[in-house]
Design an enzyme around this catalytic site. Structure first.
Site, PDB file in Angstrom:
ATOM      1  N   ARG A  73       0.867  -1.190   0.000  1.00  0.00           N
ATOM      2  CA  ARG A  73       0.000   0.000   0.000  1.00  0.00           C
ATOM      3  C   ARG A  73       0.895   1.228   0.000  1.00  0.00           C
ATOM      4  O   ARG A  73       1.747   1.393   0.872  1.00  0.00           O
ATOM      5  CB  ARG A  73      -0.902  -0.018   1.239  1.00  0.00           C
ATOM      6  CG  ARG A  73      -1.786   1.233   1.410  1.00  0.00           C
ATOM      7  CD  ARG A  73      -2.798   1.367   0.294  1.00  0.00           C
ATOM      8  NE  ARG A  73      -3.834   2.356   0.610  1.00  0.00           N
ATOM      9  CZ  ARG A  73      -3.723   3.672   0.415  1.00  0.00           C
ATOM     10  NH1 ARG A  73      -2.597   4.176  -0.061  1.00  0.00           N
ATOM     11  NH2 ARG A  73      -4.723   4.466   0.707  1.00  0.00           N
ATOM     12  N   GLU A  81     -11.235   4.891  -6.230  1.00  0.00           N
ATOM     13  CA  GLU A  81     -11.526   3.473  -6.101  1.00  0.00           C
ATOM     14  C   GLU A  81     -12.093   2.901  -7.397  1.00  0.00           C
ATOM     15  O   GLU A  81     -13.041   3.436  -7.972  1.00  0.00           O
ATOM     16  CB  GLU A  81     -12.521   3.241  -4.971  1.00  0.00           C
ATOM     17  CG  GLU A  81     -12.039   3.689  -3.596  1.00  0.00           C
ATOM     18  CD  GLU A  81     -10.877   2.850  -3.089  1.00  0.00           C
ATOM     19  OE1 GLU A  81     -10.718   1.695  -3.540  1.00  0.00           O
ATOM     20  OE2 GLU A  81     -10.122   3.358  -2.233  1.00  0.00           O
ATOM     21  N   ARG A 121      -0.488  -5.410   4.879  1.00  0.00           N
ATOM     22  CA  ARG A 121       0.139  -4.863   3.674  1.00  0.00           C
ATOM     23  C   ARG A 121       1.362  -4.034   4.044  1.00  0.00           C
ATOM     24  O   ARG A 121       1.373  -3.345   5.070  1.00  0.00           O
ATOM     25  CB  ARG A 121      -0.855  -3.970   2.913  1.00  0.00           C
ATOM     26  CG  ARG A 121      -2.107  -4.659   2.465  1.00  0.00           C
ATOM     27  CD  ARG A 121      -3.069  -3.706   1.771  1.00  0.00           C
ATOM     28  NE  ARG A 121      -3.512  -2.636   2.651  1.00  0.00           N
ATOM     29  CZ  ARG A 121      -4.414  -1.716   2.321  1.00  0.00           C
ATOM     30  NH1 ARG A 121      -4.953  -1.740   1.111  1.00  0.00           N
ATOM     31  NH2 ARG A 121      -4.766  -0.772   3.182  1.00  0.00           N
TER      32      ARG A 121
END
Length: 235
Positions: A73, A81, A121
């Site tokens: 990330r 998105e 992440r």
């Protein structure tokens, strides 16, 4: 091999600060990574301690998966998105994919910051070869400069060593109406003393808040705040 992680992170911070101070960023000859203000996201060399990885696939503008299946990330940014079909989501994904997909990249981390989020992440600055092969682009900064990402801090106390530069790149993209800023019209928002987001006055997250700061959205973003993901999800 025998290196202290915190020492490496301090060295990375020194590298970036020196690059900014001495103007070591370079213009690649095209517009990639270069804002209209002349602030560049391209550097002559990688920060010390940068890890080399290879990308399996790019999920969206701010998330990718390495060949070892770990997901990354991007630190300090938030892109539109894809699942919600937000404007410029595909353009943001393409920007990151063109630089990173199926290619070798390099990762560095925020000095003294979390290396992973609660999803497991990696939280990283992603570096790739610049478009003409000369130098390295910090993709986190470059995608902001292109107007395809907003500066994003999950908490008010979150640290980002290049925050001022990221805000400057974002302001330049907004003023020049690049990417998601091409249709931006300023509007009134409110902020709270300890929040990292700005809101509409009727946001449900503010139901128990009594003291607000009133300002324009552009001013809030210049302070490093981001739109509330509930009341301003489509802003």
């Amino acid at each position: 091999m025998g290196c202290n992680f915190s020492t490496i992170q301090e060295t990375v911070t020194d590298f970036v600060e020196e690059s900014l101070k001495e103007g070591q960023q370079q213009n690649t000859g095209d517009d990639a990574g270069q804002s209209g203000s002349g602030v560049s996201s391209v550097y002559d060399s990688l920060p010390p301690g940068a890890e080399t990885h290879r990308v399996r696939n790019v999920y969206d503008g701010d998330t990718l998966t390495l060949v070892d299946e770990r997901r990354v990330r991007f630190l300090g940014i938030d892109t539109p998105e894809i699942k919600e079909k937000q404007p410029f989501a595909q353009e943001a994904k393409k920007y990151t994919a063109d630089l990173c997909n199926k290619k070798e990249i390099y990762l560095t981390y925020e000095p003294n910051g979390d290396k992973e989020d609660h999803y497991g992440r990696l939280l990283a600055f992603v570096w790739a070869r610049a478009g003409d092969g000369q130098g390295y682009i910090c993709v986190n900064e470059g995608i902001v400069a292109e107007g395809l990402a907003r500066v994003y801090l999950p908490r008010k106390d979150s640290k980002l060593h290049n925050l001022n530069k990221m805000i400057k790149l974002q302001n330049d993209a907004r003023i020049n109406q690049r990417g998601l800023w091409s249709t931006f019209t300023d509007y009134d928002v409110v902020t709270t003393a300890n929040g990292s987001a700005f809101h509409k006055i009727n946001c449900k997250h503010l139901s128990n808040v009594r003291n607000f700061n009133h300002m324009k959205a552009s001013e809030a973003m210049s302070k490093g705040l981001h739109p509330c993901r509930t009341c301003l999800a489509d802003a």
